[in-house]
Design an enzyme around this catalytic site. Structure first.
Site, short mmCIF file in Angstrom:
data_model
loop_
_atom_site.label_atom_id
_atom_site.label_comp_id
_atom_site.label_asym_id
_atom_site.label_seq_id
_atom_site.Cartn_x
_atom_site.Cartn_y
_atom_site.Cartn_z
N PRO A 2 -38.55 -48.60 71.79
CA PRO A 2 -37.63 -47.53 72.19
C PRO A 2 -38.11 -46.82 73.45
O PRO A 2 -39.29 -46.52 73.60
CB PRO A 2 -37.66 -46.56 71.00
CG PRO A 2 -38.53 -47.15 69.97
CD PRO A 2 -39.21 -48.35 70.53
N GLU A 3 -37.18 -46.60 74.38
CA GLU A 3 -37.48 -45.85 75.60
C GLU A 3 -36.70 -44.52 75.53
O GLU A 3 -36.11 -44.19 74.51
CB GLU A 3 -37.07 -46.67 76.83
CG GLU A 3 -37.77 -48.03 76.91
CD GLU A 3 -37.37 -48.84 78.15
OE1 GLU A 3 -37.09 -48.24 79.19
OE2 GLU A 3 -37.34 -50.08 78.06
N HIS A 92 -41.49 -51.53 54.61
CA HIS A 92 -42.31 -50.90 55.66
C HIS A 92 -42.06 -49.40 55.79
O HIS A 92 -42.19 -48.83 56.86
CB HIS A 92 -42.06 -51.57 57.02
CG HIS A 92 -42.16 -53.05 56.97
ND1 HIS A 92 -43.37 -53.70 56.81
CD2 HIS A 92 -41.21 -54.02 57.03
CE1 HIS A 92 -43.15 -55.01 56.79
NE2 HIS A 92 -41.87 -55.23 56.92
N ARG A 111 -44.56 -52.94 62.41
CA ARG A 111 -45.78 -53.27 63.17
C ARG A 111 -46.80 -52.13 63.19
O ARG A 111 -47.92 -52.33 63.64
CB ARG A 111 -45.39 -53.69 64.60
CG ARG A 111 -44.51 -54.95 64.55
CD ARG A 111 -44.03 -55.35 65.91
NE ARG A 111 -45.12 -55.82 66.76
CZ ARG A 111 -44.96 -56.22 68.02
NH1 ARG A 111 -43.76 -56.19 68.55
NH2 ARG A 111 -45.98 -56.64 68.72
#
Ligand SMILES: [Zn+2]
Length: 270
Positions: A2-3, A92, A111
């Site tokens: 994400p930016e 997760h 991750r």
């Protein structure tokens, strides 16, 4: 990853739903994120009210009162979802925070490159050395000139440097340089005043268009309501190697460059 536009979209969703909500329960299911979550500090949020949710670069900052913020960074694959209280725990899901309004915030991150912590806003080290926010009104050619003048590195590396501009990653750096008609490999000290103005203008235009479209989704980005963004439909160069340039119809080129892929049009960008 994400930016700025994706994080801003998430921020708006969180601010809308959580402003004024009180935290009633905090559950840390897996503290081993990029940095180990201080479980006691996070649990101490119980009873606190969310005064609002702000963003700085790619950081989410929930104001929990007394000068404290609950900081979140989504890393590569982090997702913040707002769900009804009885929603089952997802895969997760490392942190779950429950509010008196019936919403829960679920932090899911396959991750585990993201992190969160509670800290005083004053002196927050994560945001201490960040460059200017590109969507602020005073961002312009002068902002870039100060930070790029005299450096010989290439302009794309400079745009990715969070001390130069906050919040830009590989997708938007490529898009900005296409819109500014500047090649990713151009050296900063060779940029003209006109180039700087074009890059500054393109930075604001691309990022605000992307926020309007609620970000770019390939496979793993969704906002806090689980809705994907739509900017991928209008990308000009990113991930479009071999496809026709939207301006001149020639093929878009891809080059490995500084460990990441650069996409550009060799005709339109000089
Ligand atoms: Zn072209």
């Amino acid at each position: 990853m994400p930016e700025l536009p994706e994080v801003e979209t998430i921020r708006r969703g969180l601010d809308r739903r959580l402003r004024g909500a009180r935290i009633v329960r905090v559950e840390v299911r897996e503290p081993r994120l990029r940095r180990v979550v201080d479980e006691a500090a996070l649990r101490s949020l119980r009873g606190r009210l969310i005064a609002g949710v702000e963003r700085r670069a790619k950081y989410l900052l929930a104001d929990v009162g007394d000068g404290l913020v609950w900081l979140m960074h989504l890393g590569m694959s982090g997702r913040v979802l707002l769900l009804p209280r009885d929603a089952p725990v997802g895969a997760h899901e490392h942190v779950r925070v429950e509010f008196d309004t019936g919403w829960i915030l679920a932090y899911r991150d396959p991750r585990r490159f993201g992190w969160m912590r509670v800290a005083p806003l004053n002196g927050l080290e994560e945001i201490a050395n960040l460059g200017p926010e590109p969507l602020n009104g005073d961002f312009g050619a002068a902002t870039l000139r100060v930070r790029l003048r005299g450096t010989k590195r290439d302009v794309k590396a400079a745009l990715l440097d969070q001390r130069v501009v906050a919040g830009i990653g590989n997708i938007y750096a490529n898009e900005i340089l296409f819109r500014a008609r500047v090649r990713p490999t151009r050296r900063c000290h060779r940029l003209t005043e006109r180039d700087l103005a074009a890059i500054a203008g393109a930075t604001q235009a691309v990022l605000s268009d992307a926020v309007q479209r609620r970000g770019t989704s390939f496979s793993d980005y969704f906002d806090s309501d689980g809705i994907p963004g739509s900017f991928q439909a209008v990308l000009a160069v990113f991930d479009r190697a071999g496809k026709p340039c939207r301006r001149c119809r020639g093929p878009i080129k891809r080059r490995a460059h500084g460990g990441r892929s650069s996409f550009y049009c060799p005709v339109c960008q000089r």
